[in-house]
Design a protein around this motif. Sequence first.
Motif, mmCIF file in Angstrom:
data_model
loop_
_atom_site.group_PDB
_atom_site.id
_atom_site.type_symbol
_atom_site.label_atom_id
_atom_site.label_comp_id
_atom_site.label_asym_id
_atom_site.label_seq_id
_atom_site.Cartn_x
_atom_site.Cartn_y
_atom_site.Cartn_z
ATOM 1 N N SER A 17 0.855 -1.189 0.000
ATOM 2 C CA SER A 17 0.000 0.000 0.000
ATOM 3 C C SER A 17 0.890 1.237 0.000
ATOM 4 O O SER A 17 1.536 1.549 0.978
ATOM 5 C CB SER A 17 -0.912 -0.003 1.229
ATOM 6 O OG SER A 17 -1.673 1.165 1.248
ATOM 7 N N GLN A 19 0.548 4.500 0.051
ATOM 8 C CA GLN A 19 0.368 5.623 0.950
ATOM 9 C C GLN A 19 0.345 5.202 2.407
ATOM 10 O O GLN A 19 0.418 6.039 3.290
ATOM 11 C CB GLN A 19 -0.925 6.367 0.616
ATOM 12 C CG GLN A 19 -0.974 6.918 -0.779
ATOM 13 C CD GLN A 19 0.094 7.953 -1.030
ATOM 14 O OE1 GLN A 19 0.486 8.676 -0.128
ATOM 15 N NE2 GLN A 19 0.592 8.012 -2.242
ATOM 16 N N TRP A 21 -2.194 4.119 4.033
ATOM 17 C CA TRP A 21 -3.435 4.578 4.654
ATOM 18 C C TRP A 21 -4.141 3.465 5.395
ATOM 19 O O TRP A 21 -4.935 3.715 6.273
ATOM 20 C CB TRP A 21 -4.365 5.172 3.603
ATOM 21 C CG TRP A 21 -3.854 6.442 3.054
ATOM 22 C CD1 TRP A 21 -3.229 7.435 3.748
ATOM 23 C CD2 TRP A 21 -3.901 6.872 1.708
ATOM 24 N NE1 TRP A 21 -2.879 8.440 2.916
ATOM 25 C CE2 TRP A 21 -3.288 8.144 1.651
ATOM 26 C CE3 TRP A 21 -4.393 6.327 0.550
ATOM 27 C CZ2 TRP A 21 -3.165 8.860 0.488
ATOM 28 C CZ3 TRP A 21 -4.276 7.050 -0.605
ATOM 29 C CH2 TRP A 21 -3.669 8.300 -0.637
ATOM 30 N N CYS A 43 -7.500 3.455 -6.144
ATOM 31 C CA CYS A 43 -8.019 4.169 -4.964
ATOM 32 C C CYS A 43 -6.996 5.158 -4.415
ATOM 33 O O CYS A 43 -7.359 6.230 -3.926
ATOM 34 C CB CYS A 43 -8.467 3.174 -3.892
ATOM 35 S SG CYS A 43 -9.978 2.283 -4.370
ATOM 36 N N ASN A 44 -5.705 4.806 -4.493
ATOM 37 C CA ASN A 44 -4.653 5.758 -4.100
ATOM 38 C C ASN A 44 -4.735 7.014 -4.952
ATOM 39 O O ASN A 44 -4.643 8.139 -4.455
ATOM 40 C CB ASN A 44 -3.261 5.133 -4.253
ATOM 41 C CG ASN A 44 -2.843 4.308 -3.074
ATOM 42 O OD1 ASN A 44 -3.298 4.529 -1.958
ATOM 43 N ND2 ASN A 44 -1.971 3.351 -3.314
ATOM 44 N N ALA A 47 -7.898 9.033 -4.097
ATOM 45 C CA ALA A 47 -7.747 9.713 -2.803
ATOM 46 C C ALA A 47 -6.779 10.887 -2.907
ATOM 47 O O ALA A 47 -7.021 11.952 -2.338
ATOM 48 C CB ALA A 47 -7.262 8.721 -1.746
ATOM 49 N N THR A 133 -8.006 12.334 2.709
ATOM 50 C CA THR A 133 -7.400 11.362 1.814
ATOM 51 C C THR A 133 -7.624 9.943 2.325
ATOM 52 O O THR A 133 -7.977 9.045 1.561
ATOM 53 C CB THR A 133 -5.894 11.649 1.661
ATOM 54 O OG1 THR A 133 -5.738 12.978 1.168
ATOM 55 C CG2 THR A 133 -5.231 10.694 0.702
ATOM 56 N N SER A 134 -7.423 9.739 3.618
ATOM 57 C CA SER A 134 -7.616 8.420 4.214
ATOM 58 C C SER A 134 -9.062 7.952 4.070
ATOM 59 O O SER A 134 -9.330 6.799 3.719
ATOM 60 C CB SER A 134 -7.216 8.456 5.685
ATOM 61 O OG SER A 134 -7.438 7.208 6.278
ATOM 62 N N TYR A 137 -9.735 7.036 0.405
ATOM 63 C CA TYR A 137 -9.063 5.777 0.074
ATOM 64 C C TYR A 137 -9.862 4.597 0.616
ATOM 65 O O TYR A 137 -10.166 3.643 -0.107
ATOM 66 C CB TYR A 137 -7.645 5.803 0.651
ATOM 67 C CG TYR A 137 -6.881 4.511 0.523
ATOM 68 C CD1 TYR A 137 -6.344 4.111 -0.693
ATOM 69 C CD2 TYR A 137 -6.678 3.693 1.626
ATOM 70 C CE1 TYR A 137 -5.628 2.941 -0.810
ATOM 71 C CE2 TYR A 137 -5.964 2.517 1.523
ATOM 72 C CZ TYR A 137 -5.436 2.144 0.300
ATOM 73 O OH TYR A 137 -4.729 0.981 0.198
ATOM 74 N N CYS A 140 -13.258 4.172 -1.152
ATOM 75 C CA CYS A 140 -13.077 3.644 -2.497
ATOM 76 C C CYS A 140 -12.901 2.124 -2.446
ATOM 77 O O CYS A 140 -13.554 1.383 -3.188
ATOM 78 C CB CYS A 140 -11.872 4.305 -3.154
ATOM 79 S SG CYS A 140 -11.452 3.647 -4.792
#
Length: 150
Positions: A17, A19, A21, A43-44, A47, A133-134, A137, A140
């Motif tokens: 992953s 990011q 998150w 999804c990254n 986000a 953002t989290s 993500y 999504c």
Amino acid sequence: MKRFPPVGLCLVLSVLSAQGWAQSVVPLKGQTSQQTQADISECNNIAASQTASTSTPSGGRVKGAVAGAAAGATAAQVRGNQHDEIYDRVDSDRQQDYRQDRAKQTAAAGMVVGGSRQRQERRAQRNENAATTSTAYTSCLQGKGYQVNP
């Protein structure tokens, strides 16, 4: 094609992953590891685009300096007016120098305060962006049929 066991897949996905998150992503609809990786990447990107358009606060030092200079000059004038008999006897160039000196001093203080406020605003915005953002993500991935464990 070799399939990962579910526990191994979660471990791989938590490491991959980009990011960071989510600690683990569990496919609930039998998605392959390739599909899971593609969904995580998508999804990254989604986000990241959620917060990409947010502007960062700027100009705090300049704004603080301007406000400080104006306050200093005004305060110097008020202080001079409180002592009319002495202030009126002083040469107008000296009065101007006094107001400018006070303006410089308070502009410096205003610049420090303005810079501090700007840093606080940037920190708050970074925290807000990270939360947005989290959430984007996680939402999504959940929409694509994954369980996301923090």
